[in-house]
Motif scaffolding. Structure first.
Motif, PDB file in Angstrom:
ATOM      1  N   LYS A 248       0.825  -1.201   0.000  1.00 24.73           N
ATOM      2  CA  LYS A 248       0.000   0.000   0.000  1.00 24.73           C
ATOM      3  C   LYS A 248       0.864   1.257   0.000  1.00 24.73           C
ATOM      4  O   LYS A 248       0.618   2.196  -0.764  1.00 24.73           O
ATOM      5  N   VAL A 249       1.895   1.272   0.844  1.00 29.71           N
ATOM      6  CA  VAL A 249       2.789   2.433   0.901  1.00 29.71           C
ATOM      7  C   VAL A 249       3.527   2.593  -0.424  1.00 29.71           C
ATOM      8  O   VAL A 249       3.689   3.704  -0.939  1.00 29.71           O
ATOM      9  N   THR A 252       1.144   3.877  -3.149  1.00 28.10           N
ATOM     10  CA  THR A 252       0.813   5.275  -2.875  1.00 28.10           C
ATOM     11  C   THR A 252       1.972   6.190  -3.243  1.00 28.10           C
ATOM     12  O   THR A 252       1.791   7.238  -3.877  1.00 28.10           O
ATOM     13  N   ALA A 256       2.025   8.973  -6.261  1.00 30.09           N
ATOM     14  CA  ALA A 256       2.337  10.372  -5.940  1.00 30.09           C
ATOM     15  C   ALA A 256       3.502  10.876  -6.783  1.00 30.09           C
ATOM     16  O   ALA A 256       3.471  12.002  -7.300  1.00 30.09           O
TER      17      ALA A 256
END
Length: 352
Positions: A248-249, A252, A256
């Protein structure tokens, strides 16, 4: 602060090349200790994020802009040795693909932007977290201060290198004053970006912030009216169950980075950065040489033969993020695998 070819003479560039090569060799060894199951998956992403944010020049004074250097951010998130490698990967990609930073000046740029910023920032960061309260907010504050100081430190390092091997005859005192003055302002932007990024990560996954390890308060028990350390409290805090997955990190962060490089970068300041402005004002750019990769399809952060500036720049940014995350991940996984291979014989002997 990318130094182009022609600013620094050949002997000084050669020496800095040797220094940079030595520092990278040391960092490759040091990164084996830092790249564990938490940092290894994220190191390549950190490099790609730095690449993306470096495309976002922000105004700092009349006719001058600045951009993230990234040494402090990388060191705090994934460790100082890995941080040097992260910024070095970014500089290599920028020099080869985007004609940003001279190829003969690559040693100068790595020494200045990767080594100096990382060493200064992490040393100051560690000193601050030792005296500040052991809280997440303290990590963010220390990140801000460390990043702020690292930028004028890099400006001072460039001034020293120019004093030693500059190709034009200028008053070095004036260069130092101008460089440090404008880069203090740029350092404020660097500090804000670094603190916001570190603060965002530490708020959701403190276990992924290398610089925050070991800062958890020890558990105390009251025994006979006195507070003592609980059994096992002196050891490292166990990682939360969620730390087993970085997907997930990672997703993300990648999204970004792609948005910043592919879309937000279009709105970046077009003013020259601090070094370019000082070079033009003080005349230290008189012997600037054309970049060896000036004919690259991605030179100047645009895709050749695409006339639409927005599409050209955005596509170049997306390509840059993709290439950097792949190259960085390949380097860091290789280092991580080497660490595992080095540990195997010892494990075998213990088992036997």
């Amino acid at each position: 602060m990318h130094v182009p070819d022609g600013f620094i003479n050949a002997p000084t560039s050669a020496v800095t090349g040797v220094v940079a090569a030595g520092a990278i060799a040391v960092s490759l060894r040091g990164a084996r200790r830092e790249l564990d199951e938490r940092t290894a998956p994220l190191a390549g992403l950190v490099a790609a994020f730095i690449f993306a944010v470096q495309m976002l020049n922000f105004p700092v004074a009349a006719g001058t802009s600045g951009h993230l250097l990234g040494g402090a951010l990388a060191a705090i998130l994934v460790g100082p040795f890995t941080g040097v490698l992260c910024v070095s990967v970014v500089l290599l990609m920028q020099g080869i693909l985007f004609a940003d930073g001279g190829l003969t000046a690559l040693g100068v740029n790595i020494t200045d932007m990767a080594i100096v910023t990382t060493v200064v920032a992490y040393a100051l960061f560690r000193g601050l977290v030792k005296v500040l309260p052991r809280t997440r907010r303290s990590v963010t504050v220390a990140s801000f201060v460390a990043a702020l100081v690292s930028v004028p430190a890099a400006a001072l390092a460039f001034t020293v290198l120019y004093w030693i091997g500059g190709t034009t005859d200028v008053a070095i005192g004036k260069v130092a004053t101008a460089m440090i003055g404008v880069h203090v302002l740029i350092g404020i932007g660097e500090a804000v970006i670094t603190a916001l990024t570190v603060g965002a990560v530490i708020a959701v996954r403190p276990d992924l912030v290398y610089g925050a390890r070991g800062l958890r308060q020890r558990l105390k028990l009251r025994v006979n009216g006195e507070l003592v350390d609980a059994p096992g409290a002196s050891g490292p805090a166990p990682a939360p169950v969620a730390a087993r997955s970085h997907r997930k990190v990672w997703i993300t962060g990648l999204v970004a980075s792609l948005l910043l490089a592919g879309f937000v970068s279009f709105y970046a300041s077009a003013d020259p950065d601090g070094l370019e402005k000082v070079a033009a004002d003080k005349g230290i750019d008189e012997k600037t040489e054309e970049h060896a990769a000036a004919d690259s399809p991605l030179a100047d952060y645009g895709v050749k033969d695409i006339s639409d500036t927005r599409i050209s720049g955005g596509l170049a940014g997306v390509i840059g993020v993709g290439v950097t995350v792949v190259a960085g991940s390949a380097v860091f996984w290789s280092v991580r695998r080497r660490r595992s291979d080095d540990a195997s014989p010892a494990d075998t002997e213990t088992t036997v």
